[in-house]
Each structure stands twice: as C-alpha cells, then as structure tokens.
Scaffold this active site. Structure first.
Site, PDB file in Angstrom:
ATOM      1  N   TYR A  82      -1.750  -0.451  10.475  1.00 48.68           N
ATOM      2  CA  TYR A  82      -1.887  -0.988   9.121  1.00 48.68           C
ATOM      3  C   TYR A  82      -0.708  -0.542   8.262  1.00 48.68           C
ATOM      4  O   TYR A  82      -0.078  -1.360   7.569  1.00 48.68           O
ATOM      5  CB  TYR A  82      -3.197  -0.518   8.494  1.00 48.68           C
ATOM      6  CG  TYR A  82      -3.321  -0.850   7.022  1.00 48.68           C
ATOM      7  CD1 TYR A  82      -3.719  -2.112   6.609  1.00 48.68           C
ATOM      8  CD2 TYR A  82      -3.030   0.110   6.047  1.00 48.68           C
ATOM      9  CE1 TYR A  82      -3.831  -2.422   5.252  1.00 48.68           C
ATOM     10  CE2 TYR A  82      -3.138  -0.185   4.696  1.00 48.68           C
ATOM     11  CZ  TYR A  82      -3.540  -1.449   4.305  1.00 48.68           C
ATOM     12  OH  TYR A  82      -3.636  -1.754   2.970  1.00 48.68           O
ATOM     13  N   SER A  88       0.850  -1.198   0.000  1.00 46.65           N
ATOM     14  CA  SER A  88       0.000   0.000   0.000  1.00 46.65           C
ATOM     15  C   SER A  88       0.877   1.236   0.000  1.00 46.65           C
ATOM     16  O   SER A  88       1.987   1.225   0.564  1.00 46.65           O
ATOM     17  CB  SER A  88      -0.903   0.014   1.243  1.00 46.65           C
ATOM     18  OG  SER A  88      -1.556   1.259   1.383  1.00 46.65           O
TER      19      SER A  88
END
Length: 249
Positions: free
Chosen positions: A158, A145
């Site tokens: 995350y 990501s």
C-alpha cells in the site's frame, strides 16, 4: 468549490463521501461520483440533489482504461464540464512485508496506481478541450498518504502505491501545466474515523501525533477542497502532508 463542477472517484464512502457533502456546502455547481457501489453513491449524491444541483453517477471498475474513460465521459456529458477531479478510490489490504503475494501487488497497483492514472488521463482529455476559468482549465487532486514517506512493514505494498501516486502527480502536473491544468495530491495521516474508533486505534493515533490526537476526516478534506478549489490558481505538482506533525517533509 464555488461555481465548480466536481467529480469524485470513490465518492460513495469514507473520505470520498465526506468530500461530496463538503463540496456541496462549499458551493459546488454540480457533483459527479464514479464508484462501484451504486447504492452508496446514490446516498452520497443526495445532499447535492436536495440543493437542486445537477448530479451524475457512473458505476466503474477503474482498473481498465476503457472502463475509466467511458465512466468519466458519461459523467462529464451529464454535467457539461468538469472543473475538479478528486481521486479518492483505493484499497488498503494489510499484509506483512515478507508475505505479500503477486495477487496482493496486482490488486493494489491496479486500483491505487493504475486506476488513478486512468482517471487523470480521462479528466485531462476533457479539460484540455474546455475554456479556462481565469487562468485554470481544471484541477486534479489525488489522495495519497503519509505512508508514502515512512517505513510501513505491515503494509508495504500500500505504501509503495501511494509513493507511486506522489511521483505520478508530479510528472502529470509538469506535463499538463501548459494546458492550465493543476495537479496536486494530499497525504493524510491516520484519521479518527468511526472504523478507527471501533477498532480501538484512537489511542495509537494520539500517540503518533505531537498534537496528541488523530486528525478528523473533515480536517483532511479541507485541504483537498483547497487544492481543488477556485482559490488555487498557481500551486501544482505539490503533495500536501496533513499529519498533525506525525511526519515532517
């Protein structure tokens, strides 16, 4: 993906399910899905079945090595060999940075980092024992990501796991390069998914990108298939950022 057997971890929903459909369209020879949700995985396998391809499914909690390795072995046995593994399973629990609990950290690390590692090891052990196609025995693509490269105080745990997967990808790529196994990752930015539309995030995504819009899931998936496909015969240890100019690295 012409002629390759592809296994997608987390292929029952979201980007993973899209990748399953696109792999079939791109000419995959067989398709396997490893996912906790059997019903969703069965639906994601339907295009492959309709095309007459061999399919395989294993239900698995990837947080433990034994379960992950057993699931991969079952899928590999059904397909005969695995040419490409795509690690798409992850959780995205939002929490302000000063409020992240031990349980939050443990859950995120267990799935996003440890689970990805377990599946890579299982795939590599399989790939090391199979014949090369050209100069390549196998390909692994991990979904990371852009959050790995920016401040993310609303979801720091995350972001930290995705940064860990970027690092893990590089280390694993170096370790297995002599075996002819290519390991790369793809880091998408925010995507214009149905969930993003329902949540009203499209305006936010548009503002974040110099292109003036969020990326379509298919635009992200194309890079995953490129890294895991037969045209990639030399790239390894790379993290491909697909962000529409949201970040430059």
């Amino acid at each position: 993906m012409q002629g390759l057997n592809v296994v997608i971890v987390g292929g029952g929903a979201g980007l993973g399910a899209l990748l399953a459909r696109m792999a079939v369209t791109a000419g995959a020879a067989g398709l396997g899905i490893i996912d906790l949700n059997g019903e969703a995985a069965d639906a994601a396998l339907e295009p492959a079945r309709a095309a007459g391809l061999p399919v395989a499914f294993a239900a698995c909690d990837i947080r433990t090595a034994d379960a992950a390795h057993a699931a991969f072995a079952a899928v590999a046995a059904r397909l005969g060999r695995v040419d490409t593994l795509i690690n798409s399973a992850a959780i995205y629990p939002r929490r302000p940075i000063l409020e992240i609990s031990d349980a939050d950290w443990d859950a995120s690390n267990a799935i996003n980092v440890k689970g990805t590692y377990h599946m890579m090891v299982a795939a590599i052990r399989q790939m090391q024992g199979q014949a090369s196609l050209g100069n390549v025995r196998g390909r692994i693509v991990n979904i990371t990501s852009v959050d790995a490269f920016k401040a993310h105080p609303q979801n720091a745990h995350y972001a930290a796991t995705k940064a860990a997967v970027v690092s893990l990808t590089k280390s694993m790529a170096h370790a297995v390069a002599p075996d002819g196994i290519l390991v790369n990752s793809v880091a998408p930015a925010g995507m214009a998914t149905e969930k993003a539309r329902e949540a009203g995030f499209l305006g936010e995504l548009a503002k974040a990108s110099p292109l003036g819009r969020g990326g379509e899931p298919q635009e992200m998936a194309e890079w995953v298939l490129m890294a895991g496909g037969p045209k990639n015969t030399y790239m390894t240890g790379e993290n491909i950022i697909v962000s529409g100019g949201y970040i430059y690295a």
